[in-house]
Scaffold this motif. Sequence first.
Motif, PDB file in Angstrom:
ATOM      1  N   ILE A 212       0.857  -1.192   0.000  1.00 26.56           N
ATOM      2  CA  ILE A 212       0.000   0.000   0.000  1.00 26.56           C
ATOM      3  C   ILE A 212       0.892   1.241   0.000  1.00 26.56           C
ATOM      4  O   ILE A 212       1.982   1.210   0.571  1.00 26.56           O
ATOM      5  N   PHE A 213       0.452   2.284  -0.673  1.00 25.85           N
ATOM      6  CA  PHE A 213       1.268   3.502  -0.728  1.00 25.85           C
ATOM      7  C   PHE A 213       1.114   4.295   0.569  1.00 25.85           C
ATOM      8  O   PHE A 213       0.006   4.482   1.071  1.00 25.85           O
ATOM      9  N   MET A 214       2.242   4.788   1.034  1.00 22.89           N
ATOM     10  CA  MET A 214       2.239   5.546   2.271  1.00 22.89           C
ATOM     11  C   MET A 214       2.036   7.036   1.980  1.00 22.89           C
ATOM     12  O   MET A 214       2.734   7.592   1.141  1.00 22.89           O
ATOM     13  N   LYS A 215       1.075   7.634   2.648  1.00 23.28           N
ATOM     14  CA  LYS A 215       0.791   9.053   2.398  1.00 23.28           C
ATOM     15  C   LYS A 215       1.036   9.857   3.667  1.00 23.28           C
ATOM     16  O   LYS A 215       0.568   9.496   4.745  1.00 23.28           O
ATOM     17  N   GLU A 216       1.757  10.919   3.492  1.00 24.56           N
ATOM     18  CA  GLU A 216       2.047  11.812   4.614  1.00 24.56           C
ATOM     19  C   GLU A 216       1.096  13.003   4.533  1.00 24.56           C
ATOM     20  O   GLU A 216       0.888  13.532   3.446  1.00 24.56           O
ATOM     21  N   HIS A 217       0.551  13.398   5.647  1.00 27.37           N
ATOM     22  CA  HIS A 217      -0.253  14.624   5.693  1.00 27.37           C
ATOM     23  C   HIS A 217       0.561  15.712   6.411  1.00 27.37           C
ATOM     24  O   HIS A 217       1.578  15.411   7.031  1.00 27.37           O
ATOM     25  N   ASN A 218       0.108  16.939   6.333  1.00 30.67           N
ATOM     26  CA  ASN A 218       0.751  18.064   7.042  1.00 30.67           C
ATOM     27  C   ASN A 218       2.226  18.231   6.673  1.00 30.67           C
ATOM     28  O   ASN A 218       3.073  18.416   7.546  1.00 30.67           O
ATOM     29  N   THR A 219       2.504  18.166   5.403  1.00 31.95           N
ATOM     30  CA  THR A 219       3.897  18.248   4.944  1.00 31.95           C
ATOM     31  C   THR A 219       4.363  19.705   4.828  1.00 31.95           C
ATOM     32  O   THR A 219       5.563  19.965   4.658  1.00 31.95           O
ATOM     33  N   ASP A 220       3.429  20.624   4.955  1.00 28.46           N
ATOM     34  CA  ASP A 220       3.709  22.064   4.797  1.00 28.46           C
ATOM     35  C   ASP A 220       4.941  22.520   5.568  1.00 28.46           C
ATOM     36  O   ASP A 220       5.176  22.052   6.690  1.00 28.46           O
ATOM     37  N   TYR A 221       5.649  23.438   4.947  1.00 33.99           N
ATOM     38  CA  TYR A 221       6.770  24.171   5.566  1.00 33.99           C
ATOM     39  C   TYR A 221       7.992  23.309   5.886  1.00 33.99           C
ATOM     40  O   TYR A 221       8.917  23.810   6.540  1.00 33.99           O
ATOM     41  N   LEU A 222       8.041  22.057   5.464  1.00 33.32           N
ATOM     42  CA  LEU A 222       9.274  21.292   5.693  1.00 33.32           C
ATOM     43  C   LEU A 222      10.382  21.920   4.861  1.00 33.32           C
ATOM     44  O   LEU A 222      10.135  22.546   3.824  1.00 33.32           O
ATOM     45  N   SER A 223      11.611  21.710   5.293  1.00 35.34           N
ATOM     46  CA  SER A 223      12.751  22.277   4.570  1.00 35.34           C
ATOM     47  C   SER A 223      12.940  21.556   3.239  1.00 35.34           C
ATOM     48  O   SER A 223      12.459  20.426   3.057  1.00 35.34           O
ATOM     49  N   ASP A 224      13.672  22.199   2.322  1.00 32.76           N
ATOM     50  CA  ASP A 224      13.976  21.557   1.035  1.00 32.76           C
ATOM     51  C   ASP A 224      14.675  20.226   1.273  1.00 32.76           C
ATOM     52  O   ASP A 224      14.398  19.236   0.601  1.00 32.76           O
TER      53      ASP A 224
END
Lengths: 389, 274
Positions: A251-263
């Motif tokens: 199953i594909f893993m999905k991350e939520h709340n990824t906003d504002y992470l560094s490059d």
Amino acid sequence: MIHQRLQSFLQKRHCTLLGVGPMSINCVDATIELANEHEVPILMIASRRQIDSEEFGGGYVNNWTTEDFARYVTDRDKKGKILLARDHGGPWQSTKEKDAQLGLRRAMDSAKSSYRADIAAGFQVLHIDPSVDIHGQPDVDEVLDRVFDLYEFCWTQAQQSKQEIIFEVGTEEQSGSTNSQEELDYTLNAIKKFCTQNKLPQPTFVVIQCGTRVMEMRNVGSFDSPVRVANEIPAEIQLPKMIEICNHHGIFMKEHNTDYLSDEGLQWHPRLGIHAANVAPEFGVAETKALVNVLESNGLSNHAERFLKISYDSNKWDKWMLENTRATDRDRSLIAGHYVFSMPEVKELKIEAGKELERKGIHLEEYLKQQVKQSILRYLRNFRLVRSS
Amino acid sequence: MKKVATIILNRNLPAVTERLHEHLTKYDGEQTDIYVVEAGSDIEKLSRYVTWHANSDEVLRNGLRYGRGMNFGLTQLLKEGKFDQYDAFFLLTNDTELKAGPTLAPLISILNDHPRVGILSPCSERWGERFLLKTENTKYFWFIHNNAYLLRREFIESICVKEQPDMMDFLFDGTNFRGYGSEHELIAKAYANDWAAAITSEVWASENESHLLDHADQIKTEGYEENLKLYVTEGRRWMRKKYGFNSHWSMQQYVKGFYDKFFEFHPEYSQFKI
């Protein structure tokens, strides 16, 4: 077919797929344009607060109903690169269901009604998230029962209307059923069994808590933090384990709340094997900041002030505040800006300001769209969806 | 003969250090000798339990920090011919807080039960890792914060620098002053040399960060935010120079590679794999 298409794309590109929250018309346009310009699939992940059916009075994004939103996107998405996705569908995920204090049965019926509209409008990815319960804290098995009920309902609806859909399960919320390794394994096993017994397709995505959490205008989770976040398993430990479990279940893993992470953090997503990641408020804030900046730097500080006040007064920043916040009133206004874009007084204010800016050769909406595009491009590049030039 | 040498690292916080020393004496006195390294402390702020006072101009100016401080203590034991007498070394900073009750006896018992464990750390009640220690109280990890390490002597001997050991070079690489990435390096060295690194919830230890937050001036260090910035910047520079890694994620993958390999060769420990 959608699942296979995504799988083949992921295998070929070794990338992370991006889910973009439709924070505004400009954000929607920017997403469609980028997906078509670069010929990459992008998931447009609408929460029920952002977009919902007529029955629920639409959402705060352009007051769109599900139908209007879907039509708007599909009409412009010439190459069919956008995947319309429902983010966190399920009971009590709509403010109306919460405010009405609906009981479980009515809340489930209401959620089904919302899903029915999604399917009729052509949504292709449905996130089944019944982890919210305003009357108590359901345990993992209760959440699973609700997942099964909604899953089967949506699949039957889709079959009847000959629509192709794929599913996303799990939630990043602490109340969820995929927070710990044991819970994730248990949940995926139970869902697999349910799908096999009922001849339903397996879910495509599962949401995993990856150490990301958005507060104010930054990511305060452990993913990007050099120091320990209290009571969290460090991302260095959590992520590889969760990915291992997802791969084991196919199953594909999905991350939520990824906003504002560094490059740097984002660039590691494909390498770590994170299949997809959702970003939403950052794009709304990017547009708000661009709006305020362009007004202030072109002698329209009055308009900027008026906008900031409307935004502040909306109080929509409240849920994003850290406990011991040091945010200024201006910060709060910037956080809440995208919630008020559709208010008549803001629309009017933008039209007025737009006229002034036109005289200086600035096309306000086009300018804002370009700023949002830049913000989205950061993710497309770091996720290897677009090659850096 | 006591089995464990405890090294407490202090800088200008005598009361905090004395509290920890007395706690250990009370609950673990039979298991351990306690040594206090004064890492450039002012003369009037030495703990009454001081064993060694590192007081070169540079150390008085900058302190020692974890890596150099522990190297200093361990090499002092070497110089004094005491190193070989101990089975294990318990490395603590002065801000470590332990539960009322024995800490070392349970840890030593775990070391006895787990012959390939070279690094053993008590869990902290603030650490999410405690959620992973429900069925087994002790598990092997590829990432552990250096809050309170109990290190087996044979493990140290298998990886330490034997030629002219000093505070810059013995167990830790002293060039990484503030130590960002040092734990990764130590744990990689462990698994690469067939030793495991474990966390246990049999005993608990925590770090009281309020000392750093509230008494940075007394400790003669930068404020919390500045210290954090330097910790990361210097550590990243070190990582890049030494390993060619531009991200801590590279370092993490490097360690995880050795970790996975360890279990290939030691399937008998698979129940302790997280």
